[in-house]
Design an enzyme around this catalytic site. Structure first.
Site, PDB file in Angstrom:
ATOM      1  N   ASP A   1      32.228 -24.733 -18.346  1.00 27.48           N
ATOM      2  CA  ASP A   1      32.716 -23.411 -18.738  1.00 27.48           C
ATOM      3  C   ASP A   1      31.938 -22.886 -19.939  1.00 27.48           C
ATOM      4  O   ASP A   1      32.097 -23.394 -21.051  1.00 27.48           O
ATOM      5  CB  ASP A   1      34.213 -23.544 -19.079  1.00 27.48           C
ATOM      6  CG  ASP A   1      34.851 -22.222 -19.461  1.00 27.48           C
ATOM      7  OD1 ASP A   1      34.230 -21.166 -19.244  1.00 27.48           O
ATOM      8  OD2 ASP A   1      35.977 -22.253 -19.980  1.00 27.48           O
TER       9      ASP A   1
ATOM     10  N   ASP B   1      30.172 -15.548 -18.755  1.00 25.62           N
ATOM     11  CA  ASP B   1      31.175 -16.606 -18.712  1.00 25.62           C
ATOM     12  C   ASP B   1      31.237 -17.235 -17.328  1.00 25.62           C
ATOM     13  O   ASP B   1      31.764 -16.651 -16.389  1.00 25.62           O
ATOM     14  CB  ASP B   1      32.527 -15.973 -19.076  1.00 25.62           C
ATOM     15  CG  ASP B   1      33.644 -16.980 -19.082  1.00 25.62           C
ATOM     16  OD1 ASP B   1      33.381 -18.179 -18.901  1.00 25.62           O
ATOM     17  OD2 ASP B   1      34.791 -16.561 -19.264  1.00 25.62           O
TER      18      ASP B   1
END
Ligand SMILES: *[C@@H]1O[C@H](CO)[C@@H](O)[C@H](O)[C@H]1NC(C)=O
Ligand SMILES: *[C@@H]1O[C@H](CO)[C@@H](O)[C@H](O)[C@H]1NC(C)=O
Ligand SMILES: *[C@@H]1O[C@H](CO)[C@@H](O)[C@H](O)[C@H]1NC(C)=O
Ligand SMILES: *[C@@H]1O[C@H](CO)[C@@H](O)[C@H](O)[C@H]1NC(C)=O
Length: 521
Positions: free
Chosen positions: A216, A410
């Site tokens: 992530d 992201d």
């Protein structure tokens, strides 16, 4: 190293979701977990269940908005507003059937101050947005434990949301394993469901045990479940790999605690040290976290990973420790604190996703197209994220006139969330696109419009198939757009997730505080 440990039993129904959201989750009695761990055989992206596409969309918008709010340390939308919008969506005429399941979506580590807003938001009583925009003084709210997982069933794939036969995210569950990478210091990125998340396998502990880890770029804490992990839903933390003194003789507990709340889900536990091996790079006594408590978003058997690796900058870390890539660079195991992502699209059937540490893998991109630009998230609530100045947004080459924009890049979010006026401007340039009045847009499933985002003076086009998030109904002609609107922060900041990142090679450099993008080969 790509051991197949995938779990795709999908459980929760929307009914359960709503009742959990309404009642708040109570801290469950702590049942001790047994020592033995069984690992079921892998099932590959088996579609199941039925989710009304509009519910699915609202779920994803919910999470995107929470995530972006947390990034900026401001208040997320109130529960009542989200519920009202959900109700509206359910009355949108569409052929789909009301759904049972949804796919867990995105998550975000956030500064401690912002957690207050989350704790408050998850309370049954509706918070006053005004009072939440100031995070100071809300620490008490953050201390309320055992509260809310608004999207407790955030696991589970959906049903026929991909009736259009596109590469839409969220139509399936499970894990599709990546090919073994051929480049040094690299790990394959397995695809979760239909491009919902990207997962690598690392080894932890004295026995070099394989752990499946979600990668992530939008958070900065690394953790796996502990041997004594309990689920907030009650019981143990499911069919996952765990870490602790019984399984690793090199494990040591610092007896300090950490806690991370994501766009969906929550973990808390101890900061520990143990040996971690990433693509064969051995970090001795690395400091990270083991979760003693996980929300069901992580503990559920259907969750195909055992922990999460945040690869933003450690300035964002709740644990207050270097990220793995920073630690690898400090230890001299890699030259630079660079993390590079090639995330792949399930529908391409290439399974060539890869994360590379310390360098870029130039076999994955066209070097002549590489651009490097500054990370503009250098201060304030977003410091430590990867946020680039976005020079332009075009549709079929037409400049939409959006200037002064920035985008947080992201890997842990699926959609693109644009400020409402910008989302409207983009969809006005897509023939046949319509607002659904609730922050979502419906676009023709066969749209060929090429929406492109520019960074560092180069334009990166989004494949139209990535714009199609899901079928909007059963006609096969109306699809929900992968770009939705969210007006949580300001009118210039976009949250740009996998819908875009599948279309570019993406690399971050902590030391230089720069981001690079290039066209994929
Ligand atoms: C760890 O080992 C000890 C001693 O054998 C045992 O009492 C304990 O239950 C084990 N803990 C777990 C989580 O398996
Ligand atoms: C969106 O969030 C609200 C508030 O937590 C929740 O009640 C609602 O069920 C969510 N919508 C969906 C579709 O999950
Ligand atoms: C799902 O979609 C397929 C193909 O479009 C269709 O044959 C099937 O009946 C659908 N299933 C449900 C439950 O709607
Ligand atoms: C709810 O819908 C209204 C329009 O009906 C929109 O202005 C608002 O942004 C939506 N809120 C969320 C959280 O989706």
């Amino acid at each position: 190293m790509q051991l197949a440990l995938s779990f795709s039993t999908l459980l929760a129904s929307i009914i359960v979701l709503l009742s959990v959201a309404d009642n708040g989750a109570q801290a469950a009695p702590l049942a001790k977990r047994g020592k033995s761990i069984t690992l079921p055989l892998k099932r590959i992206h088996q579609a199941r269940g039925d989710v009304h596409p509009q519910i699915l969309l609202q779920q994803h918008i919910n999470r995107s908005q929470r995530r972006i709010a947390r990034m900026k340390g401001v208040a997320p939308p109130s529960k009542r507003e989200l519920e009202e919008n959900l109700t509206k969506r359910m009355f949108i005429p569409a052929g789909g059937r009301p759904g049972k399941q949804q796919k867990r979506f995105n998550r975000l580590g956030m500064p401690a101050a912002a957690q207050a807003a989350v704790a408050e938001e998850d309370d049954d009583e509706e918070p006053e947005l005004a009072s939440l925009t100031k995070n100071k003084g809300l620490k008490a709210a953050a201390k309320k434990k055992g509260k809310g997982k608004g999207n407790a069933n955030a696991n589970a794939g959906n049903g026929n949301a991909t009736g259009a036969g596109t590469g839409a995210a969220a139509s399936a569950t499970g894990l599709t394993l990546a090919n073994t990478p051929t480049t040094a210091n690299s790990l394959g990125l397995d695809i979760e469901a239909n491009d919902v998340g990207y997962i690598a396998t690392v080894q932890i502990g004295s026995a070099n045990t394989d752990f499946k880890i979600l990668m992530d770029s939008g958070s900065a804490d690394f953790w796996v479940g502990s041997e004594t992990c309990v689920s907030e839903a009650g019981g143990d933390c499911g069919n996952h790999q765990f870490l602790g003194p019984n399984t690793s003789s090199s494990f040591a507990d610092t007896n300090k605690q950490f806690e991370v709340t994501y766009g969906t889900g929550h973990v808390s536990g101890d900061i520990v040290t143990d040996d971690v091996s990433i693509a064969g790079l051995a970090l001795k006594g690395h400091t990270f976290g083991v979760a003693n408590t996980e929300s069901v978003d992580f503990s559920d058997n259907s969750v195909p990973f055992d922990g999460l690796m945040g690869l933003a900058q450690s300035t964002l870390s709740n644990q207050g420790v270097p990220t793995p890539v920073e630690a690898l660079a400090s230890a001299g195991l890699i030259d630079d604190a660079i993390t590079s992502f090639k995330i792949s699209r399930l529908s391409d059937n290439k399974n060539d996703g890869e994360i590379t540490f310390g360098a870029l893998d130039d076999t994955k991109f066209d070097s002549s197209t590489l651009v490097t630009f500054d990370n503009v998230a250098t201060s304030g609530a977003t410091a430590g994220f990867w946020e680039g100045a976005m020079d332009a947004v075009t549709a079929d080459g037409q400049d939409l006139g959006l200037t002064g924009r920035s985008a947080i890049l992201d890997t842990g979010t699926t959609l693109i969330v644009a400020p409402p006026a910008d989302a409207a401007a983009v969809h006005a340039a897509i023939p046949g696109a319509q607002s659904d009045g609730n922050g979502g847009f419906v676009i023709p499933c066969d749209t060929t419009t090429s929406v492109a985002l520019s960074f560092g003076g180069a334009s990166f086009a989004i494949n139209p198939k990535d714009l199609i998030f899901a079928a909007a109904d059963n006609t096969g002609t109306n699809c929900v757009s992968g770009i939705s609107s969210g007006q949580i922060v300001d009118d210039t900041t976009w949250l740009v997730g996998d819908v875009f990142l599948k279309n570019a090679y993406f690399s971050t450099d902590v030391t230089k505080n720069t981001i690079s993008l290039a066209q994929l080969v």
